[in-house]
Write a protein that holds these residues in place. Structure first.
Motif, PDB file in Angstrom:
ATOM      1  N   ALA A  26       0.868  -1.178   0.000  1.00 31.99           N
ATOM      2  CA  ALA A  26       0.000   0.000   0.000  1.00 31.99           C
ATOM      3  C   ALA A  26       0.901   1.223   0.000  1.00 31.99           C
ATOM      4  O   ALA A  26       2.033   1.177   0.501  1.00 31.99           O
ATOM      5  N   THR A  27       0.423   2.313  -0.580  1.00 29.21           N
ATOM      6  CA  THR A  27       1.238   3.526  -0.597  1.00 29.21           C
ATOM      7  C   THR A  27       0.385   4.713  -0.184  1.00 29.21           C
ATOM      8  O   THR A  27      -0.792   4.789  -0.537  1.00 29.21           O
TER       9      THR A  27
ATOM     10  N   LEU B 275      -2.360   6.775   4.961  1.00 28.75           N
ATOM     11  CA  LEU B 275      -2.819   5.450   5.382  1.00 28.75           C
ATOM     12  C   LEU B 275      -2.320   5.072   6.768  1.00 28.75           C
ATOM     13  O   LEU B 275      -1.179   5.337   7.130  1.00 28.75           O
TER      14      LEU B 275
ATOM     15  N   GLY C 128      -2.199   2.641  -5.286  1.00 28.88           N
ATOM     16  CA  GLY C 128      -2.033   4.071  -5.031  1.00 28.88           C
ATOM     17  C   GLY C 128      -0.737   4.594  -5.619  1.00 28.88           C
ATOM     18  O   GLY C 128       0.118   3.824  -6.089  1.00 28.88           O
TER      19      GLY C 128
ATOM     20  N   ILE D 218      -0.197   6.110  -8.330  1.00 27.84           N
ATOM     21  CA  ILE D 218      -0.007   5.771  -9.734  1.00 27.84           C
ATOM     22  C   ILE D 218      -0.465   6.890 -10.668  1.00 27.84           C
ATOM     23  O   ILE D 218      -0.155   6.890 -11.854  1.00 27.84           O
TER      24      ILE D 218
ATOM     25  N   ASP E  43       2.839  11.016  -6.449  1.00 26.98           N
ATOM     26  CA  ASP E  43       2.632   9.712  -7.074  1.00 26.98           C
ATOM     27  C   ASP E  43       3.958   9.215  -7.635  1.00 26.98           C
ATOM     28  O   ASP E  43       4.373   9.598  -8.729  1.00 26.98           O
TER      29      ASP E  43
ATOM     30  N   ASN F 290      -7.916   3.975  -5.251  1.00 24.25           N
ATOM     31  CA  ASN F 290      -9.299   3.869  -4.786  1.00 24.25           C
ATOM     32  C   ASN F 290      -9.694   2.402  -4.663  1.00 24.25           C
ATOM     33  O   ASN F 290      -9.427   1.606  -5.560  1.00 24.25           O
ATOM     34  N   PRO F 291     -10.307   2.067  -3.521  1.00 22.01           N
ATOM     35  CA  PRO F 291     -10.553   0.655  -3.219  1.00 22.01           C
ATOM     36  C   PRO F 291     -11.312  -0.106  -4.315  1.00 22.01           C
ATOM     37  O   PRO F 291     -10.941  -1.239  -4.644  1.00 22.01           O
TER      38      PRO F 291
HETATM   39  P1  AMP Z   1      -3.700   7.743  -4.853  1.00 21.93           P
HETATM   40  O1  AMP Z   1      -3.763   7.196  -6.248  1.00 21.93           O
HETATM   41  O2  AMP Z   1      -2.480   7.335  -4.129  1.00 21.93           O
HETATM   42  O3  AMP Z   1      -3.917   9.220  -4.842  1.00 21.93           O
HETATM   43  O4  AMP Z   1      -4.924   7.108  -4.097  1.00 21.93           O
HETATM   44  C1  AMP Z   1      -6.207   7.473  -4.414  1.00 21.93           C
HETATM   45  C2  AMP Z   1      -7.106   7.329  -3.217  1.00 21.93           C
HETATM   46  O5  AMP Z   1      -7.238   5.962  -2.926  1.00 21.93           O
HETATM   47  C3  AMP Z   1      -6.554   7.942  -1.921  1.00 21.93           C
HETATM   48  O6  AMP Z   1      -6.974   9.220  -1.759  1.00 21.93           O
HETATM   49  C4  AMP Z   1      -7.115   7.052  -0.860  1.00 21.93           C
HETATM   50  O7  AMP Z   1      -8.368   7.596  -0.466  1.00 21.93           O
HETATM   51  C5  AMP Z   1      -7.357   5.752  -1.541  1.00 21.93           C
HETATM   52  N1  AMP Z   1      -6.377   4.763  -1.136  1.00 21.93           N
HETATM   53  C6  AMP Z   1      -5.102   4.661  -1.576  1.00 21.93           C
HETATM   54  N2  AMP Z   1      -4.499   3.605  -1.022  1.00 21.93           N
HETATM   55  C7  AMP Z   1      -5.403   3.026  -0.212  1.00 21.93           C
HETATM   56  C8  AMP Z   1      -5.387   1.866   0.616  1.00 21.93           C
HETATM   57  N3  AMP Z   1      -4.287   1.109   0.743  1.00 21.93           N
HETATM   58  N4  AMP Z   1      -6.499   1.550   1.293  1.00 21.93           N
HETATM   59  C9  AMP Z   1      -7.604   2.296   1.156  1.00 21.93           C
HETATM   60  N5  AMP Z   1      -7.689   3.384   0.383  1.00 21.93           N
HETATM   61  C10 AMP Z   1      -6.619   3.762  -0.305  1.00 21.93           C
END
Ligand code: AMP
Ligand code: MG
Length: 408
Positions: free
Chosen positions: A186-187, A191, A252, A254, A260, A302-303
């Motif tokens: 996870a990134t 988190l 995440g 990405i 990112d 996003n989950p």
């Molecule tokens: P990101 O692409 O890193 O901006 O992630 C997009 C969204 O996904 C973030 O704003 C978080 O709300 C959600 N997210 C990212 N990683 C996780 C995770 N491991 N578990 C739950 N939600 C996540």
């Protein structure tokens, strides 16, 4: 604007980059759910000999055949008793019968078993009051399995039926494909992991657990690498730990935001990248490449997006690594119950509820299709697959649905 890769092309790319893993031997009791790495050829017939399917009397059909007047038949002489697990010593001759139990080998001379309900035995003879057709109540040698035949093919996922069959064939160990090991990362600075304290600035890392479960369901072995901070060094360190696995799945980091780093770090680690963006929804940003032999996926954070894209790509790869001959989820055609409009550019996967209604299979969406609405996956038993070019679906139209669970 960077090119959007079509899902079909992306699937071909990932599968072309994947070779099934090697095999290992497991004991039969550990074989359930594993994928067979060898063709199973029957070393002998099953049943191994003709045996009785009924409790009754082994006779010569000649003595009891229908053309005889049954009332006038002399009683047959009982010359021996055979139980299951023993074999008769005598041969059935004219006017003779051997009392036989279910499963016992059919004695020499006999060609028919008369079930006990059709007989009137006394101490040393038996009267038959209803005929049986020739060969009745005998399970023929080899009628289930013929020696030399391929009974289960390589690439089959072993179910209880196959495990039972392997036991019939006396296989105590069986060759199966190794299970793919999948590192999950996870990134994100936002988190917090399950047992950590978290305040209003944090969200729980749910992706790692959802993805680990999906890996498990697909037959893989998940390995959780934890959470990488939103800084390149943290990404790099965690990813390095995952490179001993067959597959690495990040979620995440990405997209194209300032924090990112997946793209930069994958490239820095020498990844041979194949695509970064898919023409699908949810899940447009999606990276796939090979880093030192490990198949590396960067899934959206996003989950819902991470789960849906896992389904379309990572799962296929895990199925291929595991040696499966069928890689895809089963699909059904169902009658759509709603109206939907979309742009004719990306393939959509709507979370759907399949149901039998008045004999027809119907599907409706789970409601809010936002990529953060994980309840849409919780409620769904299928993913409605809407092709790129489709712009509208009306109530009553047939749609294709990937079946996630069979509870409809
Ligand atoms: P990101 O692409 O890193 O901006 O992630 C997009 C969204 O996904 C973030 O704003 C978080 O709300 C959600 N997210 C990212 N990683 C996780 C995770 N491991 N578990 C739950 N939600 C996540
Ligand atoms: Mg992030």
């Amino acid at each position: 604007m960077e090119k959007l890769t079509l899902l079909k092309e992306a699937q071909k790319t990932v599968l072309d980059a994947t070779e099934p893993l090697g095999c290992e031997k497991v004991g039969l009791l550990e074989a359930l759910g594993r994928v067979l790495g060898e063709d199973i050829i029957a070393p002998r017939d099953n049943p191994p000999w003709n045996n009785s399917a009924m409790d009754g009397f082994a006779v010569r059909w000649e003595d009891i055949k229908k053309e005889h007047e049954i009332e006038k038949l002399p009683a047959l002489k009982i010359i021996e008793d055979v139980q299951a697990g023993t074999a008769a010593k005598k041969t059935v001759g004219p006017g003779e019968a051997i009392r036989i139990m279910t499963g016992a080998p059919v004695p020499e001379g006999a060609d028919t078993v008369v079930r006990v309900e059709y007989t009137e035995p006394s101490s040393d003879s038996v009267r038959i009051f209803q005929p049986e057709p020739k060969g009745a109540n005998i399970r023929q040698r080899g009628e289930d399995v013929t020696q030399g035949a391929t009974i289960i093919s390589k690439g089959t996922r072993l179910r209880p039926a196959e495990v039972g069959m392997l036991a019939i064939l006396a296989k105590s160990f069986v060759l199966v494909h190794q299970r793919p090991r999948v590192a999950i990362l996870a990134t994100g600075d936002e988190l917090a992991d399950l047992d950590e304290r978290f305040d209003e600035t944090k969200i729980v890392n749910s992706n790692s657990y959802g993805i680990a479960a999906a890996v498990h369901e697909a037959g893989g072995i998940p390995l959780l690498l934890g959470i990488a901070k939103d800084e390149p060094a943290s990404f790099k360190e965690k990813i390095s730990h995952g490179l001993t696995c067959d597959v690495l799945v990040l979620s995440g980091g990405i997209s194209m935001g300032d924090y990112d780093f997946t793209r930069a770090v994958f490239t820095e680690l020498g990844a041979d990248m194949h695509f970064w963006k898919l023409a699908i929804r949810p899940g447009q940003p999606l990276a796939f490449g090979k880093i030192r032999g490990t198949l590396a996926f960067g899934l959206p954070g996003n989950p819902v997006s991470s789960m849906v894209t896992f389904e379309q790509l990572v799962r296929l790869v895990l199925m291929k690594l595991s040696g499966h001959c069928h890689l895809e989820r089963p699909t059904v055609r169902a009658v759509f119950q709603e109206k939907l409009s979309k742009r004719g550019d990306r393939r959509h996967f709507l979370r759907g509820i399949l149901r039998y209604e008045n004999g027809a299979l119907t599907v409706r969406t789970t409601g809010n299709q936002g990529s953060g609405i994980l309840t849409s996956m919780v409620k769904a038993n299928g993913l409605i697959d809407v092709p790129e070019e489709v712009e509208q679906i009306n109530p009553g139209d047939l749609v294709t649905v990937q079946v996630l669970s069979r509870d409809f």
